[in-house]
Design a protein around this motif. Structure first.
Motif, short mmCIF file in Angstrom:
data_model
loop_
_atom_site.label_atom_id
_atom_site.label_comp_id
_atom_site.label_asym_id
_atom_site.label_seq_id
_atom_site.Cartn_x
_atom_site.Cartn_y
_atom_site.Cartn_z
N LYS A 1 38.30 31.54 41.87
CA LYS A 1 38.33 32.63 42.85
C LYS A 1 39.38 32.37 43.93
O LYS A 1 40.11 33.29 44.32
N GLU B 1 42.69 34.63 44.76
CA GLU B 1 42.91 35.13 46.12
C GLU B 1 44.30 34.71 46.64
O GLU B 1 44.99 35.50 47.28
N ASP C 1 47.16 37.15 47.85
CA ASP C 1 47.71 37.03 49.21
C ASP C 1 49.24 37.00 49.18
O ASP C 1 49.88 37.35 50.17
N TYR D 1 38.59 42.77 39.83
CA TYR D 1 37.85 41.62 40.37
C TYR D 1 36.48 41.47 39.73
O TYR D 1 36.07 40.37 39.36
#
Length: 74
Positions: free
Chosen positions: A44, A48, A52, A61
Motif C-alpha cells: 500500500k 501511494e 504521489d 484501489y
C-alpha cells in the motif's frame, strides 16, 4: 509491452497510467501472518508513493486491496 499509457487531465497535463502487470504476492503465503501484514502495508505504501509522484494505476484501489489480500491470504 508498454505498461504506461499517457492520458491528460485539465489540472496536471499529461499523466502516466500504469496498466500492469502487477506484482504478485502469492509466493509470500507461507510466511507468518504478521509478516504478511507487513508486506501488505508495504504494498500500500509503495502504491501511494507512486500515486504521489503523479502516476495513476489502471487497477482501482479496491481491486488492488482485494487482490493483494487474496494473494497473501489475509
Amino acid at each position: 509491452m508498454n505498461t504506461r499509457l499517457q492520458t491528460q487531465t485539465a489540472e496536471k497535463g499529461p499523466v502516466s497510467v500504469i496498466a500492469g502487470p502487477w506484482p504478485s504476492y502469492a509466493s509470500f503465503r507461507s510466511l507468518p501472518e504478521r509478516e504478511r501484514w507487513v508486506l501488505y502495508g508495504s504494498a500500500k505504501a509503495y502504491r501511494e508513493a507512486l500515486e504521489d509522484q503523479g502516476l495513476i494505476m489502471a487497477e482501482g484501489y479496491d481491486d488492488f486491496v482485494r487482490r493483494v489480500t487474496r494473494e497473501l491470504e489475509l
